[in-house]
Write a protein that holds these residues in place. Structure first.
Motif, PDB file in Angstrom:
ATOM      1  N   LYS A 115       0.850  -1.198   0.000  1.00 35.99           N
ATOM      2  CA  LYS A 115       0.000   0.000   0.000  1.00 35.99           C
ATOM      3  C   LYS A 115       0.881   1.241   0.000  1.00 35.99           C
ATOM      4  O   LYS A 115       1.808   1.330   0.785  1.00 35.99           O
ATOM      5  CB  LYS A 115      -0.888   0.012   1.256  1.00 35.99           C
ATOM      6  N   PRO A 116       0.592   2.178  -0.900  1.00 31.41           N
ATOM      7  CA  PRO A 116       1.402   3.405  -0.923  1.00 31.41           C
ATOM      8  C   PRO A 116       1.100   4.280   0.292  1.00 31.41           C
ATOM      9  O   PRO A 116       0.017   4.196   0.863  1.00 31.41           O
ATOM     10  CB  PRO A 116       0.944   4.094  -2.208  1.00 31.41           C
ATOM     11  N   ASP A 117       2.108   5.088   0.688  1.00 29.23           N
ATOM     12  CA  ASP A 117       1.859   6.053   1.769  1.00 29.23           C
ATOM     13  C   ASP A 117       0.987   7.179   1.245  1.00 29.23           C
ATOM     14  O   ASP A 117       0.213   7.781   1.972  1.00 29.23           O
ATOM     15  CB  ASP A 117       3.183   6.646   2.269  1.00 29.23           C
ATOM     16  N   ASN A 118       1.134   7.437  -0.037  1.00 29.34           N
ATOM     17  CA  ASN A 118       0.444   8.573  -0.658  1.00 29.34           C
ATOM     18  C   ASN A 118       0.264   8.302  -2.137  1.00 29.34           C
ATOM     19  O   ASN A 118       1.028   7.544  -2.725  1.00 29.34           O
ATOM     20  CB  ASN A 118       1.294   9.834  -0.493  1.00 29.34           C
ATOM     21  N   GLY A 119      -0.736   8.958  -2.730  1.00 32.24           N
ATOM     22  CA  GLY A 119      -0.927   8.815  -4.172  1.00 32.24           C
ATOM     23  C   GLY A 119      -1.996   7.790  -4.501  1.00 32.24           C
ATOM     24  O   GLY A 119      -2.530   7.115  -3.613  1.00 32.24           O
ATOM     25  N   THR A 120      -2.333   7.699  -5.785  1.00 30.78           N
ATOM     26  CA  THR A 120      -3.420   6.820  -6.195  1.00 30.78           C
ATOM     27  C   THR A 120      -3.030   5.950  -7.391  1.00 30.78           C
ATOM     28  O   THR A 120      -2.108   6.263  -8.134  1.00 30.78           O
ATOM     29  CB  THR A 120      -4.659   7.633  -6.630  1.00 30.78           C
ATOM     30  N   VAL A 121      -3.760   4.847  -7.528  1.00 28.35           N
ATOM     31  CA  VAL A 121      -3.635   3.984  -8.697  1.00 28.35           C
ATOM     32  C   VAL A 121      -5.013   3.887  -9.336  1.00 28.35           C
ATOM     33  O   VAL A 121      -6.000   3.594  -8.650  1.00 28.35           O
ATOM     34  CB  VAL A 121      -3.165   2.563  -8.300  1.00 28.35           C
ATOM     35  N   HIS A 122      -5.086   4.184 -10.628  1.00 25.93           N
ATOM     36  CA  HIS A 122      -6.347   4.034 -11.349  1.00 25.93           C
ATOM     37  C   HIS A 122      -6.214   2.927 -12.367  1.00 25.93           C
ATOM     38  O   HIS A 122      -5.210   2.847 -13.078  1.00 25.93           O
ATOM     39  CB  HIS A 122      -6.726   5.336 -12.067  1.00 25.93           C
TER      40      HIS A 122
END
Ligand SMILES: Nc1ncnc2c1ncn2[C@@H]1O[C@H](COP(=O)(O)OP(=O)(O)O)[C@@H](O)[C@H]1O
Ligand SMILES: [Mg+2]
Lengths: 249, 327
Positions: free
Chosen positions: A56-63
């Motif tokens: 899981k990223p600390d920040n940011g998004t995946v679309h």
């Protein structure tokens, strides 16, 4: 934009004091191979894991396919059509090559809850698995144990399992490592055709393959994308030559 | 190396020929010993689904063995004392009918398997072992304090429960029931291993990450295996209690869990007939060495040590080598 299949925005990940991903923003478009290159430890695998959901990223998004999947599990993303091949082979080593491919076909069918009928008697599953093995050139090894495969053949099986999923996008972490010259050539021409089925986010060390295949290249150094562009642009970029490609080109 | 198929046939032959011989020679005790072996085998076949296929090292399978035992004990106790099991909201009376007792044992074990599985599968490795052990101990101490059903002393059932068409008091009749159930479960197990579920579970044991990346849930697969495993061991518990016409907290003890695991390890983890061989060897040693010395467990320990050190696939692995693919 409609032709974007997969994208990340500001993806950031720290391991303690180490920033493995710094604000990574990139996308994968229909029909393309987007290669990610960078020195060892640059954070390529960590990035791939965030795209696929195992970190899981600390920040940011995946679309993915227009949907925010940042909070979704590996399973959700796989079912949505994201197929991953691992850098360090994740195969059922005690099982046969065919059984490993069958697992993929089973995943695609989403129904492992069949208890009494033999999987090898299920024509549809077996066809699907054998077809995938055939495409990666492992047909002759279908009845071998996965542990008996060479390092390169394991890479091929990794890709084979991904194929059984008939995915909407491939994410491959160094599929050519250990393949040798001839193997790399074959895999290169295979991936070249595969991009028509689904775009490929490709992490690869083999520069010859990358330059032959990639529509776009992103260069990752210390967790940061220092450049994105076509093969020509990346080859010509003085900063990239300095930071990564060095004297070899 | 002998083909596993032949060895399995020989083992099955032993389970058929010895009781027939004992029946002809009028040696009921030998039949009872074989019944004991068949029931232990069934309990271990159950554990082998979780341990061998699912890679779940459960040190709490006595929980299921005991639940099966008390299913029999409680139902039969109410039947023999003519007291209702429950009066509200509906009247439920006890039963001396084996099929009913078995169904009850299986359902109760499945419920326990579901609850224990959901909680234990959140962990893995040593923690999984400890949690399953802890559940076993909980049931053990609960049964000791459950005075309505004999507490520490357990429950005696005066007459063995009945099965339509058989006289279960005749050893060969009861043996026939037990061996039939064992064979049925082995048959199901042999199909299970090759089924889509078996392949997925096999992979979930080896590489859960891979199973996730093809969109399947490894924990759910293992949970299903744990429940199935528990129901088989629970059924064995009901049969064991009926063999002895007695049930006590010992069935819930961690030593029982350990013994069931020893059967599997001696015979071969993950091998279809591994638990059967293990149980047979155990009962044989218990009978012969137990007659010579009270400390026969020392020899069992030596055997176990030898197998773990030198034959990773148990006795079946030593005789047949590695398991074959696609068979
Ligand atoms: N789970 C982790 N915990 C701590 N550090 C990690 C972890 N995974 C990777 N790293 C570190 O993050 C950096 C990037 O690793 P990785 O993504 O594997 O690089 P690459 O695939 O580009 O070689 C490395 O320095 C590595 O040691
Ligand atoms: Mg890597």
């Amino acid at each position: 934009m409609n032709n974007i299949v997969l994208s990340t925005k500001g993806l950031t990940k720290h391991f303690g004091a180490l920033s493995a991903s710094k604000n990574i923003t990139l996308d994968l478009r229909v029909g393309e191979i987007h290669a990610i290159i960078g020195p060892n430890g640059a954070g390529k695998s960590t990035f791939i894991s965030q795209v696929c959901g195992s970190i899981k990223p600390d920040n940011g998004t995946v679309h993915f396919l227009g949907r925010d999947v940042t909070q979704e599990t590996v399973r959700d993303r796989a079912q949505a059509g994201l197929a991953r091949s691992f850098q360090i082979s994740a195969l059922a080593m005690e099982d046969s090559v065919l059984q490993n491919a069958l697992l993929g076909a089973l995943g695609a069918s989403r129904n492992p809850w069949r208890f009494l009928s033999p999987a090898l008697g299920n024509k549809m599953l077996v066809e699907q698995a054998k077809h995938a093995l055939d495409r990666v050139g492992l047909s002759d090894h279908a009845n071998k144990r996965a542990s008996e495969l060479s390092h390169g053949q394991r890479r091929q099986l990794e890709v084979g399992i991904a194929l059984t999923l008939s995915p909407k996008a491939f994410v491959m972490d160094e599929p050519m490592a250990g393949l040798g010259f001839e193997g790399s050539m074959k895999m290169t021409s295979f991936l070249n055709r595969l991009r028509q089925e689904a775009p490929i986010l490709l992490v690869e060390h083999d520069m010859e393959a990358v330059f032959a295949l990639a529509d776009r290249i992103s260069v990752l150094v210390y967790g940061e994308v220092i450049a994105t562009g076509t093969v020509e642009e990346i080859r010509a970029d003085p900063y990239v030559r300095d930071a990564y490609l060095g004297e070899e080109l | 190396m002998m083909r596993e198929y032949y060895l399995n046939t020989i083992i099955l032959g032993i389970f058929i020929i010895i009781p027939i011989w004992a029946f002809i020679m009028d040696e009921p005790f030998t039949i009872t010993l074989m019944t004991r072996a068949a029931i232990f085998a069934l309990a271990a076949v159950g554990l082998n689904i979780a341990l061998g296929l699912g890679g779940l090292v459960s040190l709490g399978h006595a929980t299921f063995f005991g639940i099966g035992g008390y299913s029999m004990g409680i139902l039969a106790y109410h039947a023999q004392t003519f007291t209702p099991l429950m009066e509200w909201p509906i009247l439920v009376s006890g039963s001396k009918l084996m099929p009913l007792i078995w169904i009850n044992a299986v359902i109760m074990s499945a419920v326990a398997g579901l609850l224990i599985g959901i909680l234990s599968l959140r962990t893995s490795g040593v923690y999984f072992i400890m949690i399953t052990l802890a559940f076993g101990q909980m049931f053990f101490f609960f049964s000791i304090s459950w005075s309505a059903y004999g507490g520490e002393d357990g429950l005696s059932i005066y007459i063995r429960n009945s099965f339509p068409g058989l006289n279960t008091l005749v050893p060969i009749h009861y043996y026939t029931l037990c061996i039939t159930l064992l064979c049925a479960v082995l048959w199901i197990n042999s199909r299970l291993i090759k089924s889509p579920f078996g392949i997925a579970l096999n992979a979930a044991r080896q590489v859960p990450a891979r199973v996730e990346t093809v969109g399947l849930n490894p924990v759910r697969l293992k949970l299903a295996a744990f429940i199935m495993s528990g129901t088989v061991t629970g059924l064995a518990g009901a049969l064991f209690a009926d063999l002895n016409r007695f049930v006590s907290p010992t069935m819930f003890s961690w030593q029982t869990s350990g013994e069931i695991m020893v059967f599997v390890i001696i015979g071969g983890v993950g091998r279809l007939f591994g638990p059967v061989v293990g149980a047979l060897v155990f009962v044989a040693l218990e009978h012969w060495l137990g007659g010579l010395s009270d400390f026969w467990h020392i020899y069992l320990g030596l055997l176990l040590l030898g197998i773990v050190l030198f034959g990773r696939g148990g006795l079946i692995g030593m005789i047949c080598g590695e398991a074959r693919l696609h068979e």
